[in-house]
Design a protein around this motif. Structure first.
Motif, PDB file in Angstrom:
ATOM      1  N   GLU A 125      45.656  60.520  22.882  1.00  9.54           N
ATOM      2  CA  GLU A 125      44.516  61.195  23.519  1.00  9.54           C
ATOM      3  C   GLU A 125      43.660  60.224  24.322  1.00  9.54           C
ATOM      4  O   GLU A 125      42.594  60.581  24.810  1.00  9.54           O
ATOM      5  CB  GLU A 125      43.640  61.904  22.464  1.00  9.54           C
ATOM      6  N   GLY A 126      44.150  58.993  24.478  1.00 13.03           N
ATOM      7  CA  GLY A 126      43.425  57.968  25.217  1.00 13.03           C
ATOM      8  C   GLY A 126      42.958  56.859  24.295  1.00 13.03           C
ATOM      9  O   GLY A 126      42.416  57.125  23.210  1.00 13.03           O
ATOM     10  N   ILE A 127      43.213  55.606  24.699  1.00 13.80           N
ATOM     11  CA  ILE A 127      42.803  54.453  23.902  1.00 13.80           C
ATOM     12  C   ILE A 127      41.883  53.592  24.762  1.00 13.80           C
ATOM     13  O   ILE A 127      42.303  53.107  25.824  1.00 13.80           O
ATOM     14  CB  ILE A 127      44.031  53.637  23.441  1.00 13.80           C
ATOM     15  N   PRO A 128      40.630  53.402  24.358  1.00 14.50           N
ATOM     16  CA  PRO A 128      39.731  52.518  25.114  1.00 14.50           C
ATOM     17  C   PRO A 128      40.363  51.128  25.235  1.00 14.50           C
ATOM     18  O   PRO A 128      40.718  50.517  24.226  1.00 14.50           O
ATOM     19  CB  PRO A 128      38.459  52.486  24.266  1.00 14.50           C
ATOM     20  N   SER A 129      40.497  50.646  26.457  1.00 15.14           N
ATOM     21  CA  SER A 129      41.210  49.391  26.651  1.00 15.14           C
ATOM     22  C   SER A 129      40.598  48.590  27.780  1.00 15.14           C
ATOM     23  O   SER A 129      39.789  49.092  28.566  1.00 15.14           O
ATOM     24  CB  SER A 129      42.693  49.661  26.934  1.00 15.14           C
ATOM     25  N   THR A 130      40.996  47.342  27.854  1.00 15.35           N
ATOM     26  CA  THR A 130      40.534  46.450  28.901  1.00 15.35           C
ATOM     27  C   THR A 130      41.618  45.423  29.174  1.00 15.35           C
ATOM     28  O   THR A 130      42.667  45.433  28.523  1.00 15.35           O
ATOM     29  CB  THR A 130      39.190  45.793  28.511  1.00 15.35           C
ATOM     30  N   LEU A 131      41.374  44.544  30.151  1.00 16.42           N
ATOM     31  CA  LEU A 131      42.395  43.609  30.618  1.00 16.42           C
ATOM     32  C   LEU A 131      41.799  42.227  30.806  1.00 16.42           C
ATOM     33  O   LEU A 131      40.756  42.068  31.442  1.00 16.42           O
ATOM     34  CB  LEU A 131      42.974  44.102  31.952  1.00 16.42           C
ATOM     35  N   LEU A 132      42.466  41.228  30.239  1.00 18.90           N
ATOM     36  CA  LEU A 132      42.182  39.821  30.511  1.00 18.90           C
ATOM     37  C   LEU A 132      43.391  39.233  31.226  1.00 18.90           C
ATOM     38  O   LEU A 132      44.528  39.415  30.777  1.00 18.90           O
ATOM     39  CB  LEU A 132      41.925  39.045  29.215  1.00 18.90           C
ATOM     40  N   SER A 133      43.145  38.505  32.320  1.00 18.62           N
ATOM     41  CA  SER A 133      44.243  37.941  33.094  1.00 18.62           C
ATOM     42  C   SER A 133      44.081  36.438  33.248  1.00 18.62           C
ATOM     43  O   SER A 133      42.958  35.918  33.299  1.00 18.62           O
ATOM     44  CB  SER A 133      44.314  38.582  34.484  1.00 18.62           C
ATOM     45  N   ILE A 134      45.220  35.750  33.335  1.00 16.66           N
ATOM     46  CA  ILE A 134      45.261  34.303  33.541  1.00 16.66           C
ATOM     47  C   ILE A 134      45.652  34.056  34.997  1.00 16.66           C
ATOM     48  O   ILE A 134      46.684  34.563  35.447  1.00 16.66           O
ATOM     49  CB  ILE A 134      46.288  33.665  32.584  1.00 16.66           C
ATOM     50  N   PRO A 135      44.864  33.301  35.765  1.00 14.28           N
ATOM     51  CA  PRO A 135      45.225  33.041  37.166  1.00 14.28           C
ATOM     52  C   PRO A 135      46.557  32.288  37.263  1.00 14.28           C
ATOM     53  O   PRO A 135      46.786  31.314  36.543  1.00 14.28           O
ATOM     54  CB  PRO A 135      44.066  32.176  37.676  1.00 14.28           C
ATOM     55  N   LEU A 136      47.412  32.757  38.172  1.00 11.67           N
ATOM     56  CA  LEU A 136      48.765  32.222  38.298  1.00 11.67           C
ATOM     57  C   LEU A 136      49.167  32.169  39.771  1.00 11.67           C
ATOM     58  O   LEU A 136      49.107  33.183  40.462  1.00 11.67           O
ATOM     59  CB  LEU A 136      49.747  33.123  37.540  1.00 11.67           C
ATOM     60  N   ARG A 137      49.568  31.001  40.241  1.00 10.56           N
ATOM     61  CA  ARG A 137      50.088  30.885  41.598  1.00 10.56           C
ATOM     62  C   ARG A 137      51.590  31.172  41.623  1.00 10.56           C
ATOM     63  O   ARG A 137      52.286  30.957  40.637  1.00 10.56           O
ATOM     64  CB  ARG A 137      49.850  29.478  42.146  1.00 10.56           C
ATOM     65  N   TYR A 138      52.062  31.654  42.767  1.00  8.64           N
ATOM     66  CA  TYR A 138      53.497  31.820  43.053  1.00  8.64           C
ATOM     67  C   TYR A 138      54.174  32.767  42.068  1.00  8.64           C
ATOM     68  O   TYR A 138      55.288  32.517  41.574  1.00  8.64           O
ATOM     69  CB  TYR A 138      54.212  30.448  43.070  1.00  8.64           C
ATOM     70  N   MET A 139      53.509  33.898  41.807  1.00  9.19           N
ATOM     71  CA  MET A 139      54.005  34.879  40.845  1.00  9.19           C
ATOM     72  C   MET A 139      55.403  35.364  41.223  1.00  9.19           C
ATOM     73  O   MET A 139      55.726  35.517  42.389  1.00  9.19           O
ATOM     74  CB  MET A 139      53.034  36.061  40.775  1.00  9.19           C
TER      75      MET A 139
END
Length: 354
Positions: A303-317
């Motif tokens: 029914e929906g899960i409260p969520s968020t995002l943490l990202s690590i900066p990365l070159r040349y993905m």
């Protein structure tokens, strides 16, 4: 867990081959790293690795899911052509980065190969001006047709073959599969931090499978575990020449907090407050549409899960020389730990009041 230990963990994780759909090797490595810090550990029917860390809150305690995908881009054999291997991408392979790369074909045994194409001397002027396509490339195993046919069959996986490089200053690392073994490493770092402290909530550490081909592991894990809230950990674009400042983030500038419709505003604000409170640098990324990470799948599970995002900066993905700063990885793991320790019933109740 110090920086040297996390770099050694990242070396082990990235050297394990785990193309989407064939993640057994890195999952085994991650399991060995997680096991000392969790209450129990298992793999679900989709192949997700799930570590459970019991909180002090007992039966009424909320549960937090921290997810980072463990699969990597790669390829699959489609044809054996006079001993040469034709292939198709598994995930977002960029043909521009492939020519001359070393690979391993996962046949009856691991076979070293190199990706080749017609040399520029034999191309017409028009062909030299055209963009390289996957169909122009092949893998050379140094085998004749009969030898190759005995060792390889259509459907065998192909992984990129590149060691992790420690760059000159010692802080930056470059190699394959940092998208997203770096996220898995930060998850392990968080688990190690939480093992030393008391926390109220229960925590699921999940290394998800098949993100690169449709966030499939996150779909099944979030549905099966049904956590009260979640954080996805992934990578985002690092600043480099030709990348506009609004599209890239500084290596060494700290984790990147996503802001947008996919991310619950209370959780976003909680991450910012904790980062400021503990003097952790952070960056902010506006994501106006659906995030191309596990967070998208988790948010709309059940029914929906409260969520968020943490990202690590990365070159040349999505190349074999993806580059990050190890400090960002440690800072991400530390912020995750503070976030997990901050979760109580009042915070979870507050998620319903937006």
């Amino acid at each position: 867990m110090d920086k040297d230990k996390i770099i050694q963990t990242l070396i082990l994780l990235t050297q394990a081959a785990g193309v989407s759909g064939d993640e057994q090797e890195p999952a085994a490595v991650a399991a060995g790293c997680l096991e000392p810090y969790v209450t129990r550990l298992h793999r679900d029917l989709s192949g997700n690795l799930i570590g459970f860390k019991e909180g002090a809150g007992g039966l009424e305690a909320p549960s937090l899911l921290i997810a980072a995908h463990i699969d990597e881009i790669g390829a699959m054999v489609t044809k054996i052509d006079r001993g040469f291997i034709r292939f198709t991408p598994v995930g977002g392979l960029d043909p521009r980065t492939l020519l001359g790369q070393a690979v391993e074909v996962h046949g009856r045994q691991r076979l070293k190969g190199v990706i080749g194409a017609r040399p520029p001397h034999l191309l017409t002027r028009k062909e030299r001006q055209q963009e390289l396509k996957i169909e122009d490339l092949y893998i050379d195993l140094g085998l004749e047709q009969e030898q190759a046919s005995r060792q390889v069959q259509v459907g065998d996986y192909i992984s990129l073959d590149q060691p992790l490089l420690v760059m000159a200053a010692g802080d930056c690392l470059a190699g394959k599969a940092l998208d997203n073994r770096s996220g898995v490493a930060s998850l392990i770092f968080c688990a190690a931090e939480l093992a030393e402290v008391r926390h109220y909530c229960h925590v699921y550490f999940v290394a998800t499978v098949q993100e690169e081909v449709g966030v499939r592991g996150a779909i099944t894990a979030s549905y099966g575990l049904a956590p009260d809230l979640a954080v996805a950990v992934d990578v985002t674009h690092g600043l480099a020449p030709g990348i506009p400042e609004e599209d890239g983030f500084e290596l060494g500038g700290g984790p990147v907090i996503g802001i947008g419709p996919n991310f619950h505003p209370v959780l976003v604000e909680q991450l910012k407050v904790l980062a400021r409170e503990h003097h952790l640098p952070y960056q902010v990324e506006p994501v106006p549409g659906p995030a191309s990470t596990d967070s998208r799948a988790i948010q709309i599970s059940r029914e929906g899960i409260p969520s968020t995002l943490l990202s690590i900066p990365l070159r040349y993905m999505h190349s074999t020389v993806e580059m990050l700063n190890a400090d960002d990885l440690l800072l991400t793991g530390r912020l995750l730990g503070y976030f997990a320790r901050s979760i109580d019933l009042s915070l979870v109740e507050g998620l319903k009041c937006i």
